[in-house]
Design a protein around this motif. Structure first.
Motif, mmCIF file in Angstrom:
data_model
loop_
_atom_site.group_PDB
_atom_site.id
_atom_site.type_symbol
_atom_site.label_atom_id
_atom_site.label_comp_id
_atom_site.label_asym_id
_atom_site.label_seq_id
_atom_site.Cartn_x
_atom_site.Cartn_y
_atom_site.Cartn_z
ATOM 1 N N CYS A 136 34.143 35.747 37.765
ATOM 2 C CA CYS A 136 33.678 37.134 37.845
ATOM 3 C C CYS A 136 32.248 37.263 37.334
ATOM 4 C CB CYS A 136 34.600 38.045 37.039
ATOM 5 S SG CYS A 136 36.218 38.342 37.778
ATOM 6 N N ARG A 150 33.838 44.079 46.999
ATOM 7 C CA ARG A 150 35.070 43.652 47.664
ATOM 8 C C ARG A 150 35.965 42.817 46.751
ATOM 9 N NH1 ARG A 150 35.156 41.703 53.814
ATOM 10 N NH2 ARG A 150 34.622 43.907 53.914
ATOM 11 N N TYR A 151 35.368 42.006 45.902
ATOM 12 C CA TYR A 151 36.174 41.020 45.178
ATOM 13 C C TYR A 151 36.365 41.305 43.684
ATOM 14 C CZ TYR A 151 35.942 38.273 49.415
ATOM 15 O OH TYR A 151 36.073 37.852 50.716
ATOM 16 N N TRP A 160 43.879 39.063 41.798
ATOM 17 C CA TRP A 160 43.279 37.869 42.376
ATOM 18 C C TRP A 160 42.700 37.036 41.242
ATOM 19 C CZ3 TRP A 160 39.864 40.510 46.709
ATOM 20 C CH2 TRP A 160 40.713 41.199 47.602
ATOM 21 N N ASN A 209 45.925 36.149 45.579
ATOM 22 C CA ASN A 209 44.759 35.535 46.212
ATOM 23 C C ASN A 209 43.987 34.754 45.164
ATOM 24 O OD1 ASN A 209 43.016 34.846 48.276
ATOM 25 N ND2 ASN A 209 42.164 36.892 48.564
ATOM 26 N N ILE A 211 40.018 33.244 44.593
ATOM 27 C CA ILE A 211 38.646 33.282 45.086
ATOM 28 C C ILE A 211 37.929 32.041 44.570
ATOM 29 C CG2 ILE A 211 36.564 34.669 45.271
ATOM 30 C CD1 ILE A 211 39.242 35.954 46.329
ATOM 31 N N PRO A 234 37.609 32.626 49.890
ATOM 32 C CA PRO A 234 38.924 33.114 49.453
ATOM 33 C C PRO A 234 40.066 32.291 50.044
ATOM 34 C CG PRO A 234 38.067 34.537 51.174
ATOM 35 C CD PRO A 234 36.998 33.514 50.896
ATOM 36 N N VAL A 238 40.007 38.606 53.374
ATOM 37 C CA VAL A 238 40.150 39.998 52.973
ATOM 38 C C VAL A 238 39.618 40.891 54.096
ATOM 39 C CG1 VAL A 238 39.519 41.734 51.253
ATOM 40 C CG2 VAL A 238 39.883 39.349 50.556
#
Length: 590
Positions: A136, A150-151, A160, A209, A211, A234, A238
């Motif tokens: 992140c 989006r993530y 995720w 999910n 990433i 991913p 997505v």
């Protein structure tokens, strides 16, 4: 079964008394939320509850069961899925994340203490979370707005997870040798192909999910490290509305069977023309990935601290209860036929070594975190610049010194148990196995030492070392701790040795690689001496308010300066003896 209880009293001392963190945070308007002492304590209390009550009980069972693998799917041990769901709902994955995307925005000084609890409770469980937090951070720092929007929210929520895909079978430290390729597509995406090994959490059943942040080279990439780019790939694609779509062409080929951290899935990951998106600029992937790597290096250092703390708690309890022989001074401590082994000098040596190094490390971790907070949130540009230099200097020390001493502490804790320390039910042998990896991954400790001496100390003007030395010297000149003289002497030894190495490096090409590990350890002991002097001064000041706690601080500081800091003398002697003895044998003579 061993239990873990977070050392909250000492954590409060470090956070509130040693560093006065709430007052520091109040002067940082860039912080997402102003956290006062009461809020920080509430977070620590809740962190202690979830790590000791929810996560620690899964440590031994997770080690016994391990990760299973079938048909390309990795399954975590019993209890992990439910525990991770509870953990995620509490917002712990996004504790220090960007609030614009759902993170809680907590200062790093607070999150390092939480991570120590997490590793102490269950290192395997911790890894799933900290890899996501690091991913992140890399995305938040380097990705464009579309990717972040989006993530990041789902990753901060813990729905995720994230992974870091660097290493290939032929390319570990020398990432310039990677063969993974990225082919550009007309829609702006890329097709990623290659195989990565040693991928923590590359496949697991905790999140819907995963990433993957993947290093690969574009067709026109420059040779070596300058040609590496970073891509987001991913596990499940997505859709535009944020829902999950079809499975990407990413697969787990196998999982590794390891010495320790057996409940952490360590995977071989295969990318077969998988769809991915560029993070940052082409050819700048290594710099972007190092945002995550530096986060993980401090975190993995804290794994060493956490395991040492767990080992200490187990060994202390055992030493207070195990009856063997009488005290050497013939004074009966117990009414029975033997005394608790804590009366014996060697047992006390082992326990005090763990205690002094762990509490010193906790203070140093918070000091590095303080610099991270200053570098990010201070309104003063000069303070931000100074803190950034110190972070770069001290991160390799934290990673390597914490973990080298973490292993020593876990072995000492095991030794306190005697034969019982070799038996699984007591938990000490698992800590030895689990902590061992921390010296190896995220850049081996030899590489950390080479980075410290070769790049951070000798590679430039030496400004960062000078800043750190000036700070220590200022304290030594004014402290009332009683340790000003040994601290000043230790600092002079470090500074003089650094200059000697700079001079030697001009004509002795092996001096840096042949001396760097001893140098890093010497640097670590001097850093701890600085913080132990500060802690001893506070212990003297507040002794009458809590004689039990501050008396222990006083005594532990005395032990550190009397029995541990003198190790720097032998470290210096090793370095000054040069590297000729390392090259006296030919390769065939080994």
């Amino acid at each position: 079964m061993p239990e873990f209880n977070a050392p909250l009293r000492d954590m409060r001392f470090v956070l509130n008394e040693l560093f006065q963190a709430p007052a520091l945070w109040a002067d940082m308007p860039g912080l997402a939320q102003q956290i006062d002492a009461e809020t920080a304590d509430a977070i620590l209390q809740e962190a202690a509850s979830i790590t000791s009550g929810l996560i620690a009980p899964l440590n031994r069972s997770g080690d016994e069961e391990g990760v299973s693998f079938s048909d390309g799917k990795a399954a975590t041990p019993a209890g992990f899925l439910d525990a991770y769901a509870t953990y995620s709902r509490g917002g712990w994955v996004g504790l220090s994340g960007n609030p614009e995307y759902g993170g809680l925005g907590a200062p790093k000084m607070l999150s390092v203490l939480f991570e120590e609890m997490l590793y102490a409770a269950n290192s395997s469980f911790a890894l799933y979370s900290v890899l996501s937090s690091g991913a992140c951070l890399a995305l938040d720092t380097h990705a464009d707005e579309a990717l972040k929007s989006r993530y990041l929210p789902a990753m901060y929520e813990g729905r995720w997870a994230g992974s870091m895909c660097l290493t290939e079978a032929h390319a570990g430290t020398d990432l310039g040798l990677i063969r993974s390729r990225a082919e550009p597509c007309t829609d702006g995406s890329y097709r990623i192909s290659g195989s990565k090994i040693f991928i923590t959490g590359g496949e697991q059943d905790l999140t819907e999910n995963i990433i993957h942040l993947v290093l690969a080279k574009l067709p026109d990439a420059a040779p070596g490290a300058k040609g590496i780019s970073l891509f987001l790939v991913p596990k499940v694609l997505v859709n535009e509305d944020g829902s999950l779509g079809s499975r990407n062409t990413v697969s787990c080929g196998s999982i590794e069977h390891k010495m320790g951290i057996k409940a952490s899935a360590t995977c071989v990951m295969n990318f077969d023309g998988a769809t991915g998106w560029l993070i940052g600029e082409p050819g700048k992937g290594l710099a972007a990935m190092f945002t995550m790597m530096n986060y993980e290096r401090l975190s993995i250092g804290i794994q060493g601290l956490g395991c040492a703390e767990a080992s200490y708690q187990n060994a202390r309890k055992y030493a207070q209860e195990r009856l063997q022989s009488r005290s050497a001074d013939k004074t009966a401590v117990s009414a029975g036929i033997a005394d608790p082994i804590i009366v014996h000098g060697d047992v006390r040596r082992m326990l005090l070594t763990i205690k002094a190094m762990t509490e010193g490390g906790r203070a140093f971790a918070c000091y590095v975190a303080q610099q991270l907070d200053l570098s990010k949130y201070s309104p003063d540009p000069h303070a931000r610049s100074r803190a950034s230099l110190l972070v770069a200097l001290l991160t390799p020390v934290a990673k390597a010194f914490f973990t080298d001493n973490g292993l020593e502490s876990c072995v000492l804790g095991q030794q306190v148990f005697g034969g019982h320390g070799y038996i699984r039910e007591w938990g000490q042998e698992q800590l030895v196995r689990d902590v061992r990896i921390a010296q190896i991954y995220e850049g081996t400790n030899g590489i950390q030492a080479l980075d410290l001496l070769g790049r951070k100390v000798l590679g430039g003007s030496g400004e960062a070392l000078q800043l750190f030395a000036d700070e220590i010297r200022e304290h030594a000149q004014h402290t009332r701790s009683g340790y000003a003289t040994p601290l000043q002497s230790a600092l002079d030894r470090l500074v003089d040795l650094s200059q000697w190495l700079r001079e030697q490096a001009a004509s002795h090409p092996h001096i840096i690689s042949g001396s760097c590990v001893e140098y890093l350890h010497l640097f670590g002991f001097v850093s701890y001496a600085y913080l132990w002097s500060r802690m001893a001064e506070l212990a003297d000041r507040y002794y009458d308010t809590d004689t039990q706690f501050y008396g222990a601080k006083r005594a532990t500081a005395e032990f550190f300066f009397a029995r541990l800091l003198p190790r720097i003398e032998s470290l210096e002697a090793c370095i000054r003896n040069g590297t000729n003895s390392l090259y006296a044998l030919t390769a065939e003579q080994f």
